[in-house]
Write an enzyme that holds these catalytic residues in place. Structure first.
Site, PDB file in Angstrom:
ATOM      1  N   ARG A   1       0.846  -1.212   0.081  1.00  0.00           N
ATOM      2  CA  ARG A   1       0.133   0.025  -0.025  1.00  0.00           C
ATOM      3  C   ARG A   1       0.916   1.217   0.046  1.00  0.00           C
ATOM      4  NH1 ARG A   1      -4.793  -0.449   0.856  1.00  0.00           N
ATOM      5  NH2 ARG A   1      -5.027  -2.084   1.885  1.00  0.00           N
TER       6      ARG A   1
ATOM      7  N   HIS B   1     -19.397   9.339   0.731  1.00  0.00           N
ATOM      8  CA  HIS B   1     -19.812   7.902   1.158  1.00  0.00           C
ATOM      9  C   HIS B   1     -21.342   7.959   1.054  1.00  0.00           C
ATOM     10  CE1 HIS B   1     -19.461   4.174   3.111  1.00  0.00           C
ATOM     11  NE2 HIS B   1     -20.488   4.441   3.797  1.00  0.00           N
TER      12      HIS B   1
ATOM     13  N   LYS C   1     -27.991  10.196  -7.169  1.00  0.00           N
ATOM     14  CA  LYS C   1     -28.480  11.767  -7.481  1.00  0.00           C
ATOM     15  C   LYS C   1     -28.067  12.713  -6.609  1.00  0.00           C
ATOM     16  CE  LYS C   1     -32.299  10.904 -10.664  1.00  0.00           C
ATOM     17  NZ  LYS C   1     -33.748  11.068 -10.780  1.00  0.00           N
TER      18      LYS C   1
END
Ligand code: GAR
Length: 212
Positions: free
Chosen positions: A75, A119, A182
């Site tokens: 990572r 999120h 949306k």
């Protein structure tokens, strides 16, 4: 760019990180193109997978892209390549838009308070994967999305804004996901506009707008 200070440079240069279809990235691009994000520009779009559909869209839109494959790489090593690319492009604000990879502590530290994420839930409810399905299966009556600064914990940093919608009895998990998306497309540009204004401060973990 100076670390640790609000992103008030003009133009505010975004580095957008994607892993998939990139609809939030496109919504931000549209906001810029339509004049709803004055003083903001997309400096680079970075993907950690070569197959991200959003990359093809970037090519059509003329947005610069870079790919740093993450699969199988440590990572910190992968993130160091991404960070170097962001610096080469003088990025002020790192925008995670469906970037489905955890960031290393080194990366988060290097861009402290300069990384934002969207999120698809009303955090702190339903962090992690498949948030819309988690909310639907739990049976909550209100769902939505959250734009927040990124800290070292998953889906956790100071919240910039949230948009809520009711969950209808007629919804299924897919229709709910579509309606949340949306809201995401509105929320992300609004959050970036607030950051670009520089008119905010942190009170503990609370992001608050300064009275103007
Ligand atoms: C969006 O729903 C975003 O909120 C979610 O991935 C989707 C990406 O869509 N992100 C997360 O779940 C991060 N925890 P997009 O590629 O069309 O923008």
């Amino acid at each position: 760019m100076t670390e640790d200070t609000p992103a008030t440079r003009s133009p505010l240069k975004l580095g957008i990180l994607i892993s998939g279809r990139g609809s939030n990235m496109i919504a931000i691009h549209n906001s810029i193109r339509e004049g709803r994000l004055p003083g903001v520009e997309i400096a680079i779009v970075i993907s950690n997978t070569a197959s991200a559909c959003g990359l093809a869209v970037c090519r059509e839109l003329g947005l610069p892209t870079e790919v740093f494959l993450s699969k199988g790489r440590p990572r910190a090593e992968h993130d160091a390549d991404v960070a170097a690319c962001l610096r080469r492009h003088n990025v002020d604000l790192v925008v995670l838009a469906g970037y489905m990879r955890l960031l290393s502590p080194e990366f988060i530290h290097a861009f402290h308070n300069r990384i934002v994420n969207i999120h698809p839930s009303l955090l702190p409810a339903f962090p992690g994967l498949d948030a819309q399905h988690q909310a639907f299966d739990y049976g909550v009556k209100v769902a939505g999305c959250t734009v927040h600064f990124v800290d070292e914990h998953l889906d956790h940093g100071p919240i910039i804004l949230q948009r809520a919608i009711p969950i209808l009895d007629t919804d299924d998990a897919d229709s709910l996901s579509a309606r949340i998306l949306k809201e995401e497309h509105i929320a992300y540009s609004e959050a970036i506009a607030r950051i670009a204004s520089g008119n905010y401060e942190f009170l503990g973990r609370r992001y608050v707008r300064r009275a103007s």
